[in-house]
Write a protein that holds these residues in place. Structure first.
Motif, PDB file in Angstrom:
ATOM      1  N   LEU A  50      54.915  47.320 -12.429  1.00 48.67           N
ATOM      2  CA  LEU A  50      56.001  47.127 -13.392  1.00 48.67           C
ATOM      3  C   LEU A  50      55.936  45.698 -13.913  1.00 48.67           C
ATOM      4  CD1 LEU A  50      58.626  47.979 -14.830  1.00 48.67           C
ATOM      5  CD2 LEU A  50      59.869  47.267 -12.783  1.00 48.67           C
ATOM      6  N   ARG A  72      53.902  57.443 -17.384  1.00 49.43           N
ATOM      7  CA  ARG A  72      54.140  56.021 -17.641  1.00 49.43           C
ATOM      8  C   ARG A  72      55.269  55.872 -18.644  1.00 49.43           C
ATOM      9  NH1 ARG A  72      53.729  55.989 -23.143  1.00 49.43           N
ATOM     10  NH2 ARG A  72      51.739  56.777 -23.917  1.00 49.43           N
ATOM     11  N   TYR A 100      52.871  51.894  -8.160  1.00 50.20           N
ATOM     12  CA  TYR A 100      53.054  51.654  -9.593  1.00 50.20           C
ATOM     13  C   TYR A 100      53.101  50.154  -9.861  1.00 50.20           C
ATOM     14  CZ  TYR A 100      53.941  56.140 -11.968  1.00 50.20           C
ATOM     15  OH  TYR A 100      53.808  57.364 -12.581  1.00 50.20           O
TER      16      TYR A 100
END
Length: 279
Positions: A260, A216, A258
Motif C-alpha cells: 500500500l 487491486r 499486499y
C-alpha cells in the motif's frame, strides 16, 4: 516524533505532539483544542503545563484529535489514568496495562546498521510471507511472489532477517515475526527508504495493467493546496495509515502480502504573489 508507546507522561506526549505539528505547519493551541472539541482555546495548553487534567471522556476526545486509534488510543487512555492516579494500586494497574499493550504491539525501529532491509521489496515481503508458509522451502516461497526472486535470494534474505532480528526461527523452516510493525529511524529514512519508494512506485505502475480491478485498487485526484492544507492532508494520511495497520494486525489468519503506497506530490511550482481563492 516518538510513538506514544514510548511515553510514561501524557503531558509530555501531548506537548511533543503539539511541537511536532507546530514545526510542520500553521498550528495553534486554539486549533488543537478545537479539534478535540473544547471551547476553551488554551485548555490543552494548561493540560500540557500540568495545570489541568484530562477526564476519561476528554481523554478519548484528545486521543482522536491526535490521530490515535486502536492500541495507541488504549495506551494513551491508560497513560492518562497512570498520570492522574493518586492511589498506588491504580497506578500499578494502569502501568501493567501499558506494559502489556506496548509488549503486544512492539514496533521495530530500523537504525543505520540495518539499511539492507530497505535495499529491495524482497525483504519486507518475505518478512510477511515466510510466517504464512511454515515448513516451506525457499523455492516455494519464491514461487509465491508476484515479482521475480530466486530461491537462493530467499535463502539469503531469510538468514539476514533472522540474524538482524526481524524474524525468529521456531523450527527448521518455521518463522514468526519478532515485532508486528517495522518503521525507519530518522537516520535511515533519507537514504534507504527513498530507494524503497522508487522501487515500490515502479511495481505499482506495473500493477495497473497486471491485475484486474478485483485484485487491486487505484484512485487519485488533482487538488490545489497551500502549506497549511498540505500539512493537514499529511496528518489525515498518517491517521489513515495507522487505521489500516490496526486492521491488518487484528487478524492472525493471513494468506497474502499486499503493498500500500500513499502518494502526494506537486504537479506545479508554487505561484508567487497574491493568494488565489477558489471560486
Amino acid at each position: 516524533m516518538k510513538s506514544v508507546l514510548e511515553y510514561r507522561d501524557y503531558h509530555a506526549f501531548m506537548q511533543d505532539y503539539y511541537d511536532s505539528r507546530k514545526k510542520s505547519g500553521a498550528f495553534s493551541w486554539r486549533e488543537f483544542s478545537k479539534n478535540a472539541g473544547f471551547s476553551s482555546s488554551n485548555y490543552l495548553k494548561l493540560v500540557c503545563m500540568g495545570k489541568s487534567k484530562l477526564s476519561k471522556v476528554k481523554t478519548a476526545q484528545v486521543a482522536k484529535a491526535m490521530g490515535l486509534i486502536g492500541h495507541e488510543a488504549e495506551y494513551f487512555e491508560q497513560l492518562v489514568i497512570f498520570g492522574n492516579a493518586i492511589k498506588d494500586s491504580v497506578k500499578k494497574t494502569a502501568f501493567l496495562e501499558m506494559s502489556r499493550i506496548a509488549q503486544e504491539h512492539k514496533v521495530r525501529v530500523i537504525d543505520s546498521d540495518a539499511f539492507q532491509y530497505y535495499e529491495s521489496w524482497k525483504y519486507p515481503v518475505i518478512r510477511e510471507l515466510a510466517p504464512m508458509m511454515p515448513d516451506a522451502q525457499p523455492r516455494k516461497i519464491a514461487d509465491e511472489c508476484k515479482e521475480y526472486v530466486s530461491a537462493e535470494e530467499v535463502r539469503d534474505i531469510l538468514a539476514f532477517l533472522v540474524k538482524a532480528g526481524f524474524l525468529k526461527k521456531d523450527g527448521d523452516k518455521v518463522y514468526s515475526q519478532t515485532e508486528k510493525a517495522v518503521v525507519g529511524s530518522p537516520e535511515a529514512l533519507p537514504i534507504a527508504i527513498r530507494e524503497m519508494h522508487k522501487e515500490m512506485g515502479s511495481m505499482a505502475v506495473r500493477a495497473v495493467d497486471r491485475y484486474n480491478a478485483s485484485e487491486r485498487y487505484f484512485t487519485g485526484m488533482t487538488i490545489g493546496v497551500n502549506e497549511e492544507t498540505y500539512s493537514r492532508i499529511v496528518d489525515e494520511i498518517n491517521i489513515c495509515a495507522k487505521k489500516i495497520a490496526a486492521i491488518a494486525n487484528e487478524s492472525d489468519n493471513l494468506n497474502q502480502v499486499y503493498g500500500l503506497n500513499f502518494q502526494l506530490f506537486p504537479f506545479t511550482n508554487k505561484i508567487e504573489g497574491e493568494s488565489h481563492a477558489k471560486h
